[in-house]
Each structure stands twice: as C-alpha cells, then as structure tokens.
Design an enzyme around this catalytic site. Structure first.
Site, PDB file in Angstrom:
ATOM      1  N   THR A 157      -0.796  11.867  -0.565  1.00 58.67           N
ATOM      2  CA  THR A 157      -2.029  12.593  -1.087  1.00 58.67           C
ATOM      3  C   THR A 157      -2.473  13.870  -0.323  1.00 58.67           C
ATOM      4  OG1 THR A 157      -3.151  10.627  -2.036  1.00 58.67           O
ATOM      5  CG2 THR A 157      -4.721  12.359  -1.280  1.00 58.67           C
ATOM      6  N   ALA A 158      -2.474  13.862   1.110  1.00 56.45           N
ATOM      7  CA  ALA A 158      -2.611  14.920   1.785  1.00 56.45           C
ATOM      8  C   ALA A 158      -1.959  16.124   1.479  1.00 56.45           C
ATOM      9  CB  ALA A 158      -2.461  14.366   3.271  1.00 56.45           C
ATOM     10  N   LYS A 210       0.929  -1.082   0.021  1.00 55.78           N
ATOM     11  CA  LYS A 210       0.083  -0.028  -0.016  1.00 55.78           C
ATOM     12  C   LYS A 210       0.896   1.149   0.187  1.00 55.78           C
ATOM     13  CE  LYS A 210      -3.801   2.576   2.043  1.00 55.78           C
ATOM     14  NZ  LYS A 210      -5.045   2.152   3.119  1.00 55.78           N
ATOM     15  N   SER A 234       0.703   5.893  -0.967  1.00 51.85           N
ATOM     16  CA  SER A 234      -0.169   6.836  -1.230  1.00 51.85           C
ATOM     17  C   SER A 234      -0.456   6.976  -2.823  1.00 51.85           C
ATOM     18  CB  SER A 234       0.335   7.949  -0.715  1.00 51.85           C
ATOM     19  OG  SER A 234      -0.430   9.433  -1.346  1.00 51.85           O
ATOM     20  N   HIS A 282      -5.838  10.362   8.914  1.00 49.85           N
ATOM     21  CA  HIS A 282      -6.528   9.228   9.692  1.00 49.85           C
ATOM     22  C   HIS A 282      -7.568   9.901  10.761  1.00 49.85           C
ATOM     23  CE1 HIS A 282      -3.624   6.913   7.401  1.00 49.85           C
ATOM     24  NE2 HIS A 282      -2.513   7.323   7.877  1.00 49.85           N
TER      25      HIS A 282
END
Length: 279
Positions: A108-109, A53, A55, A152
């Site tokens: 992404t943030a 996993k 981003s 989160h």
C-alpha cells in the site's frame, strides 16, 4: 488452522486471543510470523497458510484464490506512510530523478507513493531501491538515498534520525478521497469457511479490547525491542473499528484505492465484484 501475520504490535494484539485458545469454538491455531512483503508473494504464488495478512495493494494478484475478509486488517486515518528526507524539503518535485528507498514494491505504501508522485511531480523519480523497512531511515540519514518511504512505528521515531517529513501520504490520500487509508488486509483461501473465520477474528478483537492486559507479554515478546509506549501508540493507531469490521467506508476505500492503481497500470486489473462485502 494455519495463519500468518507480522510480529508488529497491532497484529499480535489483534490475534492474541485466537492464538491462545481464548476464542470459544475456534480451532487450534498455528502461527507463522512473517513480514507482509513475504506474505504478499506467498499469496500470489498460492503458497503459505489458509489465512494470512497481506497488503491491500497485493489483492489484485491473489483474488482468484483468496477472499478478502471483513475484519482483522488495518485501515485508518492519520496512520499513513511517510516520505522522509535528510534535509528539510517542502516541494515534492525534489524527488524528480532522485533515489528513493521503499520497503516493498507490492505494498500500500508503494502504491500510494506512486499515485502521489503521478499527481505531484513533473518528471519521474529516479531509482527505487527496495530494502528492509528498518534499514530505510539509517540509509536516508547516511545519505545513501535521497529519500525514504517509511511505515509502521517509523512515524513516531523518524525525528531520532534527524529526518524531515516531505509528505504524509495518508494525509494526502484522506484529503484527496475522503476515505481512510487501506493498509493491511486479512485474506482466507476460498476453500475456507470465511464466515466462521471472520467470526473468530472478530471475537479475538473484542477480547483484546475488553482485556488489553492479557496480550501485553505476547505483544512485547514479538515487538523487536520496541519501547512499550511506542508499541501502545502502534496499537492505538492501527487497531480500530475498521479492524473489527471494514464497513461501508472500508470496502469503498479499498475499491477506490485499487481501481485508481489499476487505472494507472500499477496493479493487474481484477474483478471489481471481488471487493464487495457480498461477494
């Protein structure tokens, strides 16, 4: 099969059945629990497991060697990163020249933050300070930084630090584009049978939904002392139909997000056909 994902509840919930041998015909799985910032750089350096996993923001650096899978990731609505301040602010221009803490510069943030500031600030933000995501809210509370970009479960707990939300970046993105926000992607090496891996992950998601009690102990074991109700909020928010299948809206959201970022020079250019389901 080697796989890496975070210890966050949405990942442990999603992959519980696959990890614990509850998916028929799937091979044994060896898991590395790693923060997404770590897996972002593993993938870019062609290191790490066959499946991991990362981003969505890191995809342009890895698409030569990895393929985006259509399931297992995190997209959604109402689940974006937040920009927090100690004092109650409602003008984005407050950030001009200020110090902002972020959890990663390849996330992404962070890309959402950069796209949002480009649209809403007249002058640039000052210093960007990278720190572990669980250190950001205490740093804002102590006044060590002027603002913090959080992800989160922080969206559920920032009130505990007396902080205020300047902007919900997911809300901005959805209003601006109409698309869900792309957060975490599942990728597989191009040498891997990606269709088989997608099948196994999809069956793991289906098992998690059909038997949510099965994963409780596993989720809480890795949840970093998170309260059970917060862990459940986390799962409810980040595990959804996009986790089972990106679908037309999901693939489109990823393409628009990364094309905008590439056009702004925030990520390397990339072959656009690599972000299609039929690639």
């Amino acid at each position: 099969m080697n796989i890496a994902f975070s210890s966050c509840p949405n990942d442990t919930f999603t992959f519980h059945a696959l990890v614990h041998g509850l998916v028929p015909d799937a091979p044994p799985v060896e898991v590395t629990y790693a923060d997404i910032d770590q897996t972002n750089y593993w993938a870019a350096n062609q290191e790490g497991p066959e499946v991991m996993k990362i981003s969505f923001a890191a995809l342009p650096w890895v698409l030569d060697h990895y393929r985006l899978l259509s399931c297992g990731g995190a997209l959604g609505r109402g689940c974006g990163p937040l920009v927090l301040t100690k004092e109650d602010q409602n003008d984005p221009r407050f950030l001009e020249g200020k110090t902002v803490a972020v959890p990663s510069d390849r996330s992404t943030a962070y890309l959402l933050f950069r796209l949002w500031t480009a649209q809403n600030l007249n002058e640039a933000v000052g210093d960007i300070r990278i720190m572990p995501f669980d250190d950001i809210m205490p740093a804002v509370e102590r006044g060590e930084v002027d603002a913090g970009l959080v992800i989160h479960e922080a969206r559920f707990t920032y009130h505990n630090y007396g902080l205020h939300m300047l902007q919900d970046l997911g809300e901005w993105w959805e209003t601006d584009t109409g698309f869900p926000i792309p957060l975490g992607a599942i990728i597989a090496r191009r040498s891997v049978d990606h269709q088989k891996v997608e099948e196994w992950i999809r069956e793991s998601v289906d098992h998690a939904w059909a038997h949510p009690e099965d994963s409780n102990d596993y989720v809480m074991e890795h949840s970093q002392e998170m309260a059970p109700e917060v862990a459940q909020q986390h799962i409810d928010l980040y595990v959804n139909e996009f986790t089972r299948n990106l679908g037309e809206d999901g693939w489109a959201a990823v393409r628009v997000f990364l094309e905008r970022a590439a056009d702004e020079g925030l990520v390397p250019d990339f072959p656009r056909e690599a972000l299609t389901e039929k690639e």
